[in-house]
Design a protein around this motif. Structure first.
Motif, mmCIF file in Angstrom:
data_model
loop_
_atom_site.group_PDB
_atom_site.id
_atom_site.type_symbol
_atom_site.label_atom_id
_atom_site.label_comp_id
_atom_site.label_asym_id
_atom_site.label_seq_id
_atom_site.Cartn_x
_atom_site.Cartn_y
_atom_site.Cartn_z
ATOM 1 N N SER A 168 34.151 41.930 37.632
ATOM 2 C CA SER A 168 35.291 42.480 38.357
ATOM 3 C C SER A 168 36.438 41.503 38.207
ATOM 4 N N ALA A 228 40.228 40.444 40.314
ATOM 5 C CA ALA A 228 41.022 40.670 41.516
ATOM 6 C C ALA A 228 42.300 39.855 41.473
ATOM 7 N N LEU A 262 44.637 37.994 43.795
ATOM 8 C CA LEU A 262 44.484 37.421 45.129
ATOM 9 C C LEU A 262 45.745 36.655 45.529
ATOM 10 N N ARG A 306 35.496 37.679 37.931
ATOM 11 C CA ARG A 306 34.105 37.468 38.372
ATOM 12 C C ARG A 306 33.166 37.933 37.265
ATOM 13 N N HIS A 342 31.847 36.249 43.982
ATOM 14 C CA HIS A 342 33.043 36.865 44.551
ATOM 15 C C HIS A 342 33.730 35.968 45.578
ATOM 16 N N ASP A 400 33.554 36.093 48.785
ATOM 17 C CA ASP A 400 34.113 36.926 49.854
ATOM 18 C C ASP A 400 34.233 36.127 51.149
ATOM 19 N N MET A 441 44.367 41.235 48.463
ATOM 20 C CA MET A 441 43.589 41.485 47.256
ATOM 21 C C MET A 441 43.823 42.890 46.725
ATOM 22 N N GLU A 443 41.663 44.749 43.667
ATOM 23 C CA GLU A 443 40.484 44.446 42.860
ATOM 24 C C GLU A 443 40.054 45.645 42.024
ATOM 25 N N ARG A 497 36.582 46.838 39.817
ATOM 26 C CA ARG A 497 35.180 46.564 39.492
ATOM 27 C C ARG A 497 34.738 47.492 38.370
#
Length: 444
Positions: A231, A233, A235, A256, A296, A298, A337, A339, A341
């Motif tokens: 993925s 993103a 940010l 990622r 990730h 998170d 974010m 993102e 995927r």
């Protein structure tokens, strides 16, 4: 009001706030009554009482993804039903209704086994799998729903049922992807896989390089085997002193990557993306599966957010340009974010060839946007998140139950095709004819 003969809390109790506290704090839950279930028998008693009293019921485990304030409902908290039992020979885990993925990972790792979890191990197992469940290894092994072998659930009649492909198969198929509205899951048996390590992590690039990176990424993903997931993103990071200094307050592109093959093979697969731009921080390396959260990275602390999402049928250059126009370099936005995927692989195949209710199997990509609901940007955060989805509207094809934000409203029912929607409606009516679980205020 009368209460069931199980552990309960009302808004007047000093521990009520902690018991209902969600991970996503945008909405403050205010159910009339909380049942702190400590055994399946507590759930049975609570559901039977709710049926006698004509009360609506919602369920919460880890408190992720709250959609409403739950006003007027009875909340059954399953957070104490968190036992995890691993069978290393059968390669399965029996998981309590409130257990988070981190407990399954910890119990499975000593046996060289791993679950198909999401990008954060703090999310609950049951909510993840009921909503389909897409994670870093899903292209190789399928969705979380595909791993489910058996479910124990208390339905609206107060009966605890063991449900699998042979016993009550319609309910079994509906639960795997249909998300909510069928009862209270007290236990779930899932498959584990012989994975102890992988080549994975994240690479942070300067945000100014995001146009080149996103265009390269959309072409690169087509070259990846199913054993590789990725993925990317955009940010906008806070000035958090816990972050490495180069990332504090920075706008970055976060790539990622997770690969089940050797580190040498993984590095060769990743080489084209590493060549696009100089990295601020490259954290992709050989890693134990137990460190999967690092891919990730998170957030682990509760916060108020507004999120929105969609699935995409394709990601042409025009779609990347549209995304960059609302979330790329030079754009003033409250977004934390935006993102993308990559899906496909085993995600597109139903587990064991069975029918199920997993939405978005044929999606090529997932899109997710997240903005903080802190003053002063809270007023514009919803529009910013919605703007990301609107920008790629020509390529959207639906969404995933686990990624529906607070603006979802009536959209949940439109995530499935007509035939699956009719099937789910029929199963709900068969097991909950009075609509006890009509207050579907939670996603996880």
């Amino acid at each position: 009001m009368s209460v069931p003969t199980v552990p309960t809390l009302t808004p007047a109790d000093p521990t009520y706030a902690a018991a209902v506290a969600p991970f996503t704090t945008t909405t403050t839950p205010r159910p009339d009554l909380v049942v702190e279930a400590r055994s399946p028998a507590d759930v049975v008693a609570a559901v039977r009482w709710a049926g006698e009293e004509g009360r609506a019921v919602t369920v919460q485990a880890t408190g992720h993804q709250l959609l409403t304030d739950l006003a007027g409902s009875v909340l059954i908290s399953t957070r104490h039903l968190d036992d995890v039992r691993v069978d290393p020979v059968a390669r399965t885990a029996v998981v309590g209704g409130g257990a988070p993925w981190k407990q399954v990972i910890a119990e499975a790792a000593p046996h060289g086994l791993a679950p198909i979890c999401g990008s954060s191990s703090h999310v609950g197992v049951v909510g993840f799998c009921l909503g389909g469940g897409h994670g870093p290894l899903s292209r190789a092994f399928g969705t979380g729903a595909d791993q489910v072998r058996r479910i124990r659930i208390v339905t609206a009649d107060g009966v605890e049922r063991d449900v699998d492909a042979d016993r009550e198969p319609d309910l079994f198929d509906a639960l795997r992807g249909g998300k909510a509205g069928f009862g209270v899951v007290t236990e779930m048996e899932i498959a584990l896989h012989p994975v102890s390590r992988l080549y994975g992590g994240g690479i942070f690039f300067p945000g100014e390089a995001s146009p080149q990176l996103l265009h390269a990424w959309r072409e690169w993903v087509a070259t990846l085997p199913d054993e590789a997931s990725t993925s990317i993103a955009l940010l906008r990071l806070p000035p958090d002193p816990s972050l490495p200094p180069p990332l504090q307050g920075a706008f970055v592109a976060h790539l990622r990557f997770a690969y089940l093959g050797t580190a040498e093979e993984g590095a060769a697969l990743l080489a084209p993306m590493r060549a696009v731009a100089g990295a601020i921080a490259d954290m992709v390396d050989e890693m134990p599966f137990a460190a999967i959260d690092a891919i990730h990275s998170d957030p682990t602390d509760p916060m108020p957010i507004w999120d929105d999402s969609a699935t995409l049928s394709a990601l042409p250059a025009a779609a990347v340009d549209a995304l960059l126009a609302v979330a790329g370099p030079g754009v003033e936005t409250p977004l934390i974010m935006a993102e993308l995927r990559h899906f496909g692989g085993a995600i597109a195949k139903a587990g064991a060839g069975r029918h199920d209710a997993v939405a978005g199997r044929d999606a090529a990509f997932g899109l997710y946007a997240l903005a903080p609901m802190f003053p002063p940007v809270a007023a514009i955060a919803p529009a910013a998140a919605r703007g990301v989805v609107d920008a790629v509207r020509p390529w959207t094809m639906g969404g995933l139950p686990n990624f529906q934000g607070p603006a979802a409203g009536g959209r949940m029912g439109s995530l499935w095709d007509d035939a699956t929607t009719a099937f789910l409606t029929g199963v709900r009516e068969a097991y909950d004819p009075a609509g006890m679980f009509r207050t579907v205020g939670l996603r996880g």
